[in-house]
Design an enzyme around this catalytic site. Structure first.
Site, PDB file in Angstrom:
ATOM      1  N   ASN A 432     131.707 -30.283  30.494  1.00  0.00           N
ATOM      2  CA  ASN A 432     130.223 -30.601  30.762  1.00  0.00           C
ATOM      3  C   ASN A 432     129.780 -31.681  30.068  1.00  0.00           C
ATOM      4  O   ASN A 432     129.386 -32.714  30.662  1.00  0.00           O
ATOM      5  CB  ASN A 432     129.417 -29.368  30.319  1.00  0.00           C
ATOM      6  CG  ASN A 432     127.957 -29.210  31.023  1.00  0.00           C
ATOM      7  OD1 ASN A 432     127.495 -30.110  31.522  1.00  0.00           O
ATOM      8  ND2 ASN A 432     127.288 -28.366  31.036  1.00  0.00           N
ATOM      9  N   ASP A 433     129.314 -31.630  28.508  1.00  0.00           N
ATOM     10  CA  ASP A 433     128.762 -32.747  27.844  1.00  0.00           C
ATOM     11  C   ASP A 433     129.463 -34.244  28.031  1.00  0.00           C
ATOM     12  O   ASP A 433     129.029 -35.083  28.136  1.00  0.00           O
ATOM     13  CB  ASP A 433     128.577 -32.246  26.587  1.00  0.00           C
ATOM     14  CG  ASP A 433     127.687 -31.278  26.210  1.00  0.00           C
ATOM     15  OD1 ASP A 433     126.721 -31.191  27.036  1.00  0.00           O
ATOM     16  OD2 ASP A 433     127.852 -30.715  25.127  1.00  0.00           O
ATOM     17  N   VAL A 434     130.872 -34.223  28.415  1.00  0.00           N
ATOM     18  CA  VAL A 434     131.704 -35.159  28.486  1.00  0.00           C
ATOM     19  C   VAL A 434     131.619 -35.911  29.964  1.00  0.00           C
ATOM     20  O   VAL A 434     132.090 -36.968  29.985  1.00  0.00           O
ATOM     21  CB  VAL A 434     133.125 -35.052  28.124  1.00  0.00           C
ATOM     22  CG1 VAL A 434     133.433 -34.404  26.727  1.00  0.00           C
ATOM     23  CG2 VAL A 434     133.857 -34.018  29.238  1.00  0.00           C
ATOM     24  N   VAL A 435     130.881 -35.431  30.541  1.00  0.00           N
ATOM     25  CA  VAL A 435     130.479 -35.892  31.909  1.00  0.00           C
ATOM     26  C   VAL A 435     129.014 -36.134  32.407  1.00  0.00           C
ATOM     27  O   VAL A 435     128.676 -36.572  33.153  1.00  0.00           O
ATOM     28  CB  VAL A 435     131.152 -35.061  33.339  1.00  0.00           C
ATOM     29  CG1 VAL A 435     132.671 -35.032  32.988  1.00  0.00           C
ATOM     30  CG2 VAL A 435     130.510 -33.837  33.426  1.00  0.00           C
ATOM     31  N   ALA A 474     125.479 -29.030  23.672  1.00  0.00           N
ATOM     32  CA  ALA A 474     124.540 -29.591  23.271  1.00  0.00           C
ATOM     33  C   ALA A 474     123.450 -29.361  23.593  1.00  0.00           C
ATOM     34  O   ALA A 474     122.103 -29.679  23.247  1.00  0.00           O
ATOM     35  CB  ALA A 474     124.780 -31.255  23.417  1.00  0.00           C
TER      36      ALA A 474
END
Lengths: 505, 94
Positions: A432-435, A474
């Site tokens: 999730n956060d990495v995209v 996050a």
């Protein structure tokens, strides 16, 4: 009988001098430890590519064998007073007892190593770190209680330099132990992964740290009779700070924590190597220490966070620091496995982005099956892995390797990010956060500055997610959910992939 | 060995470690951690000395405990690394 066996190499080694007696150390023994250290370097060197890695691991085993056998040959007395070692007490462990101890450890170790699931690797590594830490504390204490056996006596006490090394070794070992125990508890779900924040924790931590330094200094300067309370205080405080340092750190920061503890276990071994004047331990300690430090650095860089801010902890504790306002319900498109299968078949190029959710759902095998089918249909499939995907460095790579995904198809962030523009489908599973594009655009976002995958450039985005409710670690909303080309596949990751596989057949 | 010789070895080994670890491919970072775990258990050398020179009653057991802990790590660490590395294979053909 085994006395005879031991005698042969002794004859070869000419003078079986003993460090403890203060005689010159047999150069052959020092050489053996050096060779063992070189083998450890080769072990790490082998990891520069999967092809050479297995040989590297074997070098590591040889190095360890050399170190252990050398020690057994030169240090194990046969009876009190052997080797002119007056520091051997009446109750020393015999070779038989030592071999039994090694065998017990071997059985436990190999059993765990065989049984452990690849998804559980982070907690296994944390557990192993704690053992190194505890062993360092035990060795440090043993050296303190019987300095003669370790060749540390200067007059009737231990030399000041040796005491500093010993104190550091014990302190770092204790921090490694208690910190790793907490990391293990958090990673294995025995303890909540969310940060636990004590009031005034920075003051408490810095105070404890300062106290440890002060006690180490006092310990080094104290006379032989007054060192005991100091070393006890030192040990207890070090155990305490290990706990205090790790409890405020949240689950997503675990890759940094695990790497950091890896580094500590190395420095603990190095400090003990200084105390014992043992080259193998010093070389290994330095290697492991730098390895862990580099991994921590890589992880921090991949999150655009400073090491200090990770250690200070509390990330993800406050709800969505920047974009904390209640999320408005925005329209998104939801699709089914059939829709996804249809579009995947039509695609020429698919990039799969796995994250921690894939590990949790154990979806890697189903994912490999899907990849195989797509490839048979002529689709080009690649995997894109973010450095902080998962709970430890390289976690996703191991899982994909376990599912026998060819490692030539697995790419790192900087190597593949430019390819999204040509990709027909970006297939996000458990990440999730990495995209999240907010990392590029939203300065107020807590993940701002973190390098992310440019999935918005792909023609189609499939996002497998359990529900729309949860946000990434996050705690920030992700614009990718609401893009025109995004299709949300709301389901358990494994179930969804299995359904897609069924639909493709 | 005197302090300066030991320090020299340590400092040089740090540099070796720095360059060797940067050349490790990111795909193998998990096995890297597992194997560093195993090799840092070379601390077993200290535990062996402690067990073999116990001069106070009970100290032998501290040493033996240290040996068990370090052995778990050595055998477990190398075995799990070997298990992981065995998975990193290129497929023969599909």
């Amino acid at each position: 009988m085994h006395r005879l066996l031991l005698a042969a190499p002794f004859a070869l080694l000419a003078t079986p001098a003993h460090a403890a007696t203060g005689e010159a150390v047999n150069p052959w023994v020092a050489l053996a430890y050096l060779v063992s250290g070189v083998f450890f370097i080769l072990a790490l060197r082998g990891l520069s590519s999967p092809a050479t890695s297995r040989t590297g691991n074997r070098f590591g085993m040889i190095g360890m064998l050399i170190a252990v056998v050398t020690t057994l040959l030169t240090q194990i007395p046969q009876k009190t007073g052997d080797l002119a070692n007056s520091y051997v007490g009446p109750d020393f462990a015999s070779l038989g007892e030592i071999l039994i101890a090694i065998a017990i450890g071997a059985i436990i170790g190999v059993t765990i190593a065989r049984r452990i699931a690849m998804t559980a690797m982070p907690e296994l590594v944390a557990a192993f770190h704690s053992l190194v830490g505890l062993a360092a504390v035990l060795v440090g204490w043993a050296a303190y209680l019987n300095p003669g056996a370790f060749g540390l006596l200067v007059g009737d006490g231990i030399g000041a330099v040796s005491k500093v090394e010993m104190g550091l070794g014990i302190a770092i070992g204790a921090i490694t132990f208690s910190g790793s125990v907490i990391a293990f508890a958090k990673l294995s779900g025995r303890m909540s992964g969310s940060p636990i924040l004590l009031p005034a924790r920075h003051v408490i931590n810095l105070g404890t740290l300062a106290a440890i330094i002060v006690f180490t200094a006092l310990f080094a300067m104290a006379g032989p009779s007054e060192t005991m309370p100091l070393i006890i205080a030192l040990t207890v405080l070090a155990f305490l700070i290990g706990f205090l340092l790790i409890i405020p750190i949240g689950g997503a920061d675990m890759p940094v924590v695990v790497s950091m503890l890896n580094s500590y276990s190395g420095w603990a071994a190095a400090a003990m190597g200084f105390t014992l004047g043992n080259t193998a331990m010093i070389i290994t300690g330095a290697l492991v220490g730098s390895s862990g430090a580099i991994l921590s650095y890589i992880m921090c860089r991949a999150m655009n966070r400073s090491f200090i801010s990770v250690i200070a902890g509390g990330f993800g504790a406050e709800d969505g620091a920047g974009g904390g306002e209640a999320r408005e319900a925005r329209p998104y498109k939801q699709g089914s496995a059939d829709d996804a299968a249809f579009m995947l078949e039509q695609a020429e190029k698919v990039i799969i982005i796995p994250g921690y959710g894939m590990a949790v759902a154990q979806a890697q095998h189903a994912l490999r099956e899907m990849t195989d089918i797509l490839e048979e249909k002529g689709v080009d499939v690649k995997f894109a892995i973010h450095p902080v995907a998962g709970r430890m460095p390289g976690h996703m790579n191991v899982l994909l390797a376990e599912a026998s995904v060819d490692y030539d198809k697995v790419f790192e962030l900087e190597d593949i990010n430019s390819e999204f523009a040509q990709a027909d489908v970006a297939f996000i599973i458990g990440a999730n956060d990495v995209v999240n594009p907010a990392a590029k655009t939203d300065k107020s976002s807590p993940i701002y500055g973190m390098p992310v995958f440019d999935v918005d450039k792909a023609k189609q985005v499939f996002f497998i997610k359990r529900s729309m409710g949860g946000v990434g670690y996050a705690g920030v909303d992700n614009d990718v959910f609401y893009m025109d080309q995004t299709m949300m596949l709301l389901s358990d990751a494994k179930k969804m992939v299995e359904e897609i596989v069924k639909a493709l057949d | 060995m005197d302090f300066i010789s030991i320090l020299s070895i340590f400092v040089l080994a740090c540099f070796v470690g720095y360059y060797v670890v940067w050349s490790v491919t990111p795909a193998l970072h998990t096995p890297l951690m597992a194997v560093t775990n195993a090799i840092s258990s070379v601390i077993i050398v200290g535990a062996l000395i402690a067990a073999a020179a116990a001069n106070v009653p009970g100290a032998k057991w501290l040493g033996l405990l240290g040996i068990v802990l370090a052995s778990v790590n050595i055998f477990g660490g190398f075995a799990v690394t070997a298990r992981m590395l065995a998975m990193y294979k290129k497929k023969e053909k599909k």
